[in-house]
Design an enzyme around this catalytic site. Structure first.
Site, PDB file in Angstrom:
ATOM      1  CD  GLU A 166      41.110  -2.114  38.196  1.00 37.53           C
ATOM      2  OE1 GLU A 166      41.572  -1.374  39.072  1.00 37.53           O
ATOM      3  OE2 GLU A 166      40.787  -3.291  38.425  1.00 37.53           O
ATOM      4  CD  GLU A 362      43.994  -6.345  37.488  1.00 36.52           C
ATOM      5  OE1 GLU A 362      43.678  -6.154  38.677  1.00 36.52           O
ATOM      6  OE2 GLU A 362      44.511  -5.474  36.759  1.00 36.52           O
TER       7      GLU A 362
HETATM    8  C1  BGP Z   1      43.490  -3.538  40.454  1.00 37.11           C
HETATM    9  C2  BGP Z   1      44.678  -3.079  39.672  1.00 37.11           C
HETATM   10  C3  BGP Z   1      45.928  -3.841  39.910  1.00 37.11           C
HETATM   11  C4  BGP Z   1      46.082  -4.462  41.268  1.00 37.11           C
HETATM   12  C5  BGP Z   1      44.798  -4.916  41.911  1.00 37.11           C
HETATM   13  C6  BGP Z   1      44.870  -5.161  43.384  1.00 37.11           C
HETATM   14  O1  BGP Z   1      42.709  -2.430  40.740  1.00 37.11           O
HETATM   15  O2  BGP Z   1      44.419  -3.103  38.289  1.00 37.11           O
HETATM   16  O3  BGP Z   1      47.005  -3.048  39.502  1.00 37.11           O
HETATM   17  O4  BGP Z   1      47.012  -3.905  42.066  1.00 37.11           O
HETATM   18  O5  BGP Z   1      43.726  -4.050  41.706  1.00 37.11           O
HETATM   19  O6  BGP Z   1      44.909  -3.953  44.080  1.00 37.11           O
HETATM   20  P1  BGP Z   1      45.876  -3.730  45.301  1.00 37.11           P
HETATM   21  O7  BGP Z   1      47.247  -4.031  44.770  1.00 37.11           O
HETATM   22  O8  BGP Z   1      45.715  -2.330  45.730  1.00 37.11           O
HETATM   23  O9  BGP Z   1      45.441  -4.725  46.305  1.00 37.11           O
END
Ligand code: BGP
Length: 458
Positions: A166, A362
């Site tokens: 990201e 993800e």
């Molecule tokens: C993405 C990242 C992850 C993860 C996810 C959810 O941006 O790659 O590392 O954490 O988002 O985000 P958050 O944990 O802030 O809800």
């Protein structure tokens, strides 16, 4: 439950990242990362990276849960400062490497394909202190050295590498790059976009090395893909939705796949008066180092509307604003539930890049959750998974070449933005922000749901 469009050899997996799952923040020589430093700033109010859910010690137990789930792939990241504690050492930290040898060997023994991210928000803090991290061109060499080391150690075992997680998020939330938030906005962006450029070069070099050394291996970035929809059918809303999506997500994919920075991206930087330092043969570096796979991180759609009276000479973030669609369900943190947007987004990726293989690296739904008699009834997550898998299948049936689906997250972990209360896992971990408890793992209802999905679709 069988889904249309998903073949038998599909890699059903799940996802985590090192700083969120491991803990063991200074064990066996690990150095500090910027992710550690950022989390320590909030240690008073929520969980930090020191222990998290202790994946560093409980990895074997976690892999046995993965086996039980029937996972065919596991997308995780290697902690850069476990391998190069300060980032600038000549030789890697053997103990850090050994941890990942053990992890990868155990995954392979259990027929789980490792999908490995090289850098997930955790640049060694030493490099930020030394030269400002990615803002400096020097970071390119340190990243390339790190990637080469990973190829030497694990190259024969890994079929799928994701380089940087990201990158667009790092640019926008540039505190994650170690850029001081006290600077005026223009200076922050000047540094962040220079860092962005340096990351592009570093990855291009790494793609080239990997593809020459391991021609059968797939390598590419893990993109934050925000599928962006216009709030109305007005052409100006549609235009700014497209402008934002192209600027934020497709520019990242274009550079990785086509080796060229899109003109629209450069135009936007010009509006901010940003001046990127380049060198003569950079274009050639980008051209010669291309990704041959895309990691796509997808959570929800973003709905935007054009800001009234804004001018085209304004920067894109000034010309559009996000709005909520009252007809959609939102998490407590404002992320919507819009599965058709997922199919739509995947189709758009195909429109741009043909049959490039895609790893959904993800995709997930967050909730505050409690254990009730050893159970977690996470029904909305089940619905999220079911509907998103269904839409992914439809996209695949339309021709999109998705090869693997890795929901975020395999297990409850430290959220990147919100501590331990915001849970995404298929497995519940009995700890909260301040009580470590026994860190016992419990299978949520979604675990059993996903287990059946994998069984029925194999
Ligand atoms: C993405 C990242 C992850 C993860 C996810 C959810 O941006 O790659 O590392 O954490 O988002 O985000 P958050 O944990 O802030 O809800």
């Amino acid at each position: 439950m069988k889904y249309i469009g998903i073949p038998k050899n599909f890699l059903w997996g799940a996802s985590t990242s090192a700083f969120q799952v491991e803990g063991g923040y200074k064990e066996n020589g690990k150095g500090l990362s910027i992710a550690d430093i950022r989390s320590f700033r909030n240690s008073e109010t929520r969980l930090d990276t020191k222990e998290t859910v202790d994946g560093y010690h409980l990895w074997k137990k976690d892999i046995s849960l993965m086996k039980d789930l029937g996972m065919k792939s596991y997308r995780f990241s290697i902690s850069w400062p476990r391998v190069f504690p300060n980032g600038d050492e000549e030789k890697p930290n053997k103990e850090g490497l050994q941890y990942y040898h053990n992890l990868i060997n155990e995954l392979k023994r259990n027929n789980i394909e490792p999908i490995v991210t090289m850098y997930h928000f955790d640049q060694p803090y030493g490099l930020i202190k030394k030269y400002g991290g990615w803002v400096s061109r020097e970071s390119i060499n340190d990243f390339v050295k790190y990637a080469k080391c990973l190829f030497d150690e694990f190259g024969n075992d890994i079929k799928y590498w994701l380089t940087i997680n990201e990158q667009a998020v790092l640019v926008v939330a540039n505190d994650m790059l170690g850029i001081s938030q006290d600077l005026p906005i223009k200076e922050k962006f000047q540094k962040a976009f220079q860092a962005n450029y340096n990351m592009w070069l570093a990855q291009a070099i790494v793609y080239k090395i990997c593809r020459e050394r391991f021609p059968d291996t797939k390598i590419g970035p893990a993109i934050s893909y925000i599928t962006t929809l216009p709030a109305s059918k007005k052409s100006i809303d549609m235009m700014e939705a497209k402008n934002f999506e192209d600027f934020y997500s497709f520019s990242q994919m274009d550079v990785a796949i086509h080796g060229e920075i899109p003109k629209q991206f450069t135009n936007e930087l010009d509006k901010l008066g940003i001046d990127i330092k380049t060198e003569l043969n950079d274009k050639e570096i980008l051209q010669k180092g291309r990704a041959n796979i895309l990691g796509v991180n997808w959570y929800c759609t973003t709905i935007v509307e054009a800001v009234k009276d804004s001018k085209q000479s304004d920067f894109i973030f000034k010309r559009m604003k996000r709005v909520q669609d009252k007809n959609l369900l939102y998490t407590e943190w404002g992320w919507n539930f819009d599965p058709v947007g997922f199919r739509y987004g995947l189709r758009q990726v195909m429109d741009h890049y043909g049959n490039i293989p895609i790893i959904v690296s993800e995709c997930g739904w967050s909730e505050k959750e409690k254990l009730e008699n050893g159970k977690v009834h996470d029904l909305q997550r089940i619905k999220y998974l079911n509907d998103h898998i269904e839409q992914m299948g439809l996209a695949m049936n339309d021709g999109v070449n998705v090869i693997s689906f890795n929901p975020w997250s395999f297990i409850d972990i430290l959220s990147a933005g919100d501590g331990m209360e915001k849970r995404y896992g298929l497995v519940f971990v009995d700890r909260n922000n301040f009580e470590k408890k026994q860190l016992k793992r419990y299978k949520k209802d979604s675990f059993f749901f996903y287990k059946n999905v994998i069984k029925d679709n194999n």
